[in-house]
Design an enzyme around this catalytic site. Structure first.
Site, PDB file in Angstrom:
ATOM      1  CG  ASP A  24      -1.917  -1.005   1.103  1.00 47.76           C
ATOM      2  OD1 ASP A  24      -1.975  -1.631  -0.013  1.00 47.76           O
ATOM      3  OD2 ASP A  24      -2.958  -1.182   1.912  1.00 47.76           O
ATOM      4  CG  ASP A  31     -12.805  -1.786  -1.155  1.00 49.78           C
ATOM      5  OD1 ASP A  31     -12.364  -2.937  -1.286  1.00 49.78           O
ATOM      6  OD2 ASP A  31     -12.419  -0.782  -1.725  1.00 49.78           O
TER       7      ASP A  31
END
EC number: 5.3.1.16
Length: 241
Positions: A8, A129
């Protein structure tokens, strides 16, 4: 089952967030390319990369870091975060990304995702998500009124390579994977499902593999690798069993 170690990117660095909160970022490596090479050396066959700044800004931000990763390794990379146009998808595929992940745009403009899947077969994934039963958007800062299954069923027969379902409440928390939620989605659609969020131990991989029903295609490993709660060699053995 394919395991995807995660990188990330925030401000050009390799970080992990807690529950997707940009203010709760821990830097694990200032060189994302170096981290990518480590994951290759560990034996992983894919890499999962997210441009966190991009997810919030709605456009690619950590471009240089992603390009350095692509130049430094030979395994395929899937990339998400802020990619919301066909031009953006095309640019990254031409740059060497093997699979582009579309999230927010899948909620707001599903036809764009379907067109991308037609143009680049098996190279488009949809990010699902989930927070409080609904799909989150805009770098997890907003909520839609769609459930995971509602969103995913939009893309049946569209040629999407995978659905990546993330339980935001578990992301970065090392609390264990939501096998039930992942399994419910996998059983509801024909698209391969990749689990993300909360994979904390090899036992989580074993639980995903052991469930009855449609096979879970993959799992994303983040903080568990950086914190050492999962050893790559043991994880890969469990995934291949």
């Amino acid at each position: 089952m394919i395991l995807y170690p995660a990188i990330d990117l925030k401000d050009g660095q390799c970080v992990r967030l807690l529950h997707g909160d940009m203010d709760k970022a821990t830097v694990f490596n200032t060189s994302p390319a170096d981290q990518a090479q480590r994951f290759v050396q560990d034996g992983f066959s894919w890499l999962h990369v997210v441009d966190l700044n991009g997810a919030i800004e709605g456009k690619s931000v950590n471009t240089a870091a992603v390009e350095q990763i692509l130049e430094s390794i030979s395994i395929p990379v899937q990339l998400g975060g802020g990619i919301r146009t066909l031009e953006g998808v095309e640019a990254w595929i031409e740059a060497g990304v093997s699979r582009v992940i579309l999230g927010t745009v899948a909620v707001h403009d599903p036809e764009l995702v379907k067109k991308a899947a037609r143009l680049w077969p098996e190279q488009i994934a949809v990010a699902v998500d989930v927070r409080d039963g609904k799909v989150a958007v805009d770098g997890w800062t907003g909520l839609s009124d769609l459930s995971a299954i509602d969103l995913s069923r939009r893309f049946e027969d569209a040629g999407v390579a995978a659905l990546i379902i993330t339980d935001i409440s578990r992301d970065g928390a090392l609390t264990g994977v939501n096998v039930e939620g992942v399994g419910e989605l996998a059983d509801a659609v024909s698209i391969p499902v990749i689990a993300s969020g909360g994979v904390a131990a090899v036992a989580d991989i074993e639980r995903l593999k052991a469930r009855q029903g449609v096979e879970i295609a993959g799992a994303i490993l983040g903080r568990s690798l950086y914190a050492g709660t999962i050893k790559p060699s043991e994880a890969l053995i469990a995934a291949a069993a």
